[in-house]
Design an enzyme around this catalytic site. Structure first.
Site, PDB file in Angstrom:
ATOM      1  CG  ASP A  33      -2.121   0.910   1.039  1.00  0.00           C
ATOM      2  OD1 ASP A  33      -2.006   2.101   0.683  1.00  0.00           O
ATOM      3  OD2 ASP A  33      -3.182   0.230   1.149  1.00  0.00           O
ATOM      4  CB  SER A 127     -16.814  -1.327  -9.041  1.00  0.00           C
ATOM      5  OG  SER A 127     -18.012  -0.243  -8.878  1.00  0.00           O
ATOM      6  CE1 TYR A 152     -13.268   2.880  -8.658  1.00  0.00           C
ATOM      7  CE2 TYR A 152     -15.727   2.980  -8.504  1.00  0.00           C
ATOM      8  CZ  TYR A 152     -14.695   2.368  -8.459  1.00  0.00           C
ATOM      9  OH  TYR A 152     -14.686   1.221  -7.595  1.00  0.00           O
ATOM     10  CE  LYS A 156     -12.312  -0.362  -9.515  1.00  0.00           C
ATOM     11  NZ  LYS A 156     -11.127  -1.132  -8.817  1.00  0.00           N
ATOM     12  CE1 TYR A 180     -15.043  -6.605  -4.455  1.00  0.00           C
ATOM     13  CE2 TYR A 180     -14.443  -4.294  -3.913  1.00  0.00           C
ATOM     14  CZ  TYR A 180     -14.140  -5.788  -4.096  1.00  0.00           C
ATOM     15  OH  TYR A 180     -12.855  -6.257  -3.906  1.00  0.00           O
ATOM     16  CG  LEU A 203     -25.192   7.146   2.791  1.00  0.00           C
ATOM     17  CD1 LEU A 203     -25.550   8.871   2.896  1.00  0.00           C
ATOM     18  CD2 LEU A 203     -26.207   6.256   2.238  1.00  0.00           C
TER      19      LEU A 203
END
Length: 342
Positions: A33, A127, A152, A156, A180, A203
């Site tokens: 990372d 995603s 974004y 993907k 996901y 959120l």
């Protein structure tokens, strides 16, 4: 000897939870990372939960020499779970080149080293944004890949195309792409959870930070969508349930049960929940009010999406099992621990 699994982006939100589940299932984990959107403190949480501190290497996967050096150092590597990517929809609209450079180059560097060092197995963090705004709901893995609603989402889509094309030239390559829906919540121990840098883009951390008094109010982006209460609808999945799916996918690859070289699975609950429903459920289970204000729609957001999870349920033998209530309570417990709230 334990099988060694690389978790890229492993100090991040989903990566840290997946590292815990891998270790609990008897795997050895090494994390890479660059700490762009996480902190090294998550290693402490992983160790407290599992009793094992995974190996950690800090560098950027866009730096090819460092990626090559890593593969040389960890010659026992069996498989990779690739989380490391920028993932904020709104930011990607404002800074598209940042997203294309990071998300595509990091994957290409990994794939080149996987071929060079003969590590052919990858679980890819994809995603539901690859579906764009689906014409039919719930969305299945066979749904058309429509134009992405954000840079974004487009990264993907492109990454999945790169994986598909790479499989044609790399016959040994075996990939499971997990699409996901919306991961939320925290580990039941409250030792790891979602900790965004700066202002949250997702959120639930914005909800918990508002409830904790860190934010003056929650902005709800739009109440004029064609949904039951006018707010956008998503499929919110518990992060630990999601992490367990990665362990199942890794085992499928290691057991050589991948049927096509590149498989796709939706990971969600199979149920849609609106933004306003999430807020009201949080208030109900915690007893804490959330001050919110409805503002205009946000660029890049879609109206509604939730998963048909039949394929993951039947082929992977995986199913999300944690309720929205328990998941939101876990997120609040994590927030309270961070802020020292009793």
């Amino acid at each position: 000897m334990k099988e060694l699994i690389l978790v890229t982006g492993g100090t991040g939100y989903i990566g840290s939870h997946t590292a815990v589940e891998l270790i609990n299932e008897g795997y050895e984990v090494v994390i890479v990372d660059n700490l762009a959107n996480s902190t090294v403190d998550s290693l402490d949480g992983i160790e407290k939960i599992t009793g094992v501190r995974p190996a950690f290497e800090q560098f950027d996967l866009c730096d090819k020499p460092n990626v090559e050096a890593f593969f040389r150092k960890y010659s026992r590597l069996k498989a990779i779970i690739h989380f490391a990517a920028y993932k904020a929809v709104g930011e990607s609209v404002d800074q598209p080149l940042k997203y294309y450079r990071n998300n595509l180059v990091s994957l290409m560097n990994l794939l080149e080293c996987m071929e060079q060092f003969k590590v052919p197995l990858m679980v890819f963090s994809s995603s539901c944004t690859v579906y764009g705004q689906p014409k039919e709901l719930p969305v299945t893995e066979n749904a058309p890949i429509l134009p992405a609603e954000s840079p974004y989402g487009n990264t993907k889509q492109i990454c999945e195309e790169i994986l598909r094309d790479s499989g044609c030239s790399m016959p040994a390559l075996q990939v499971i792409s997990l699409r996901y829906f919306n991961p939320i919540g925290a580990h039941p121990s409250a030792l790891i959870g979602e900790l965004p840098q700066g202002i949250p883009d997702n959120l639930v951390p914005f909800v918990t930070q508002t409830a904790a008094g860190l934010r003056g109010e929650l902005k709800i982006f739009g109440d004029d969508y064609p949904t039951p209460d006018g707010s956008a609808v998503r499929d919110y999945i518990n992060v630990t349930d999601l992490a367990k799916a990665h362990v199942t996918a890794i085992r499928r690859l290691l057991d050589q049960k991948n049927e096509t070289g590149l498989e796709f699975f939706n990971l969600g609950t199979g149920h849609g929940t609106s933004v306003l429903e999430v807020v009201k459920t949080f208030e109900k289970v915690t007893g804490v009010p959330v001050h919110y204000k409805v503002v205009g729609r946000r660029a890049g957001d879609i109206v509604a999406v939730w998963a048909d999870t039949t394929k993951a349920n039947q082929v992977l033998g995986w199913k999300a099992g944690t309720s929205l209530e328990d998941t939101l309570l876990s997120a609040w417990n994590w927030e309270k621990k961070l802020r020292g709230i009793q």
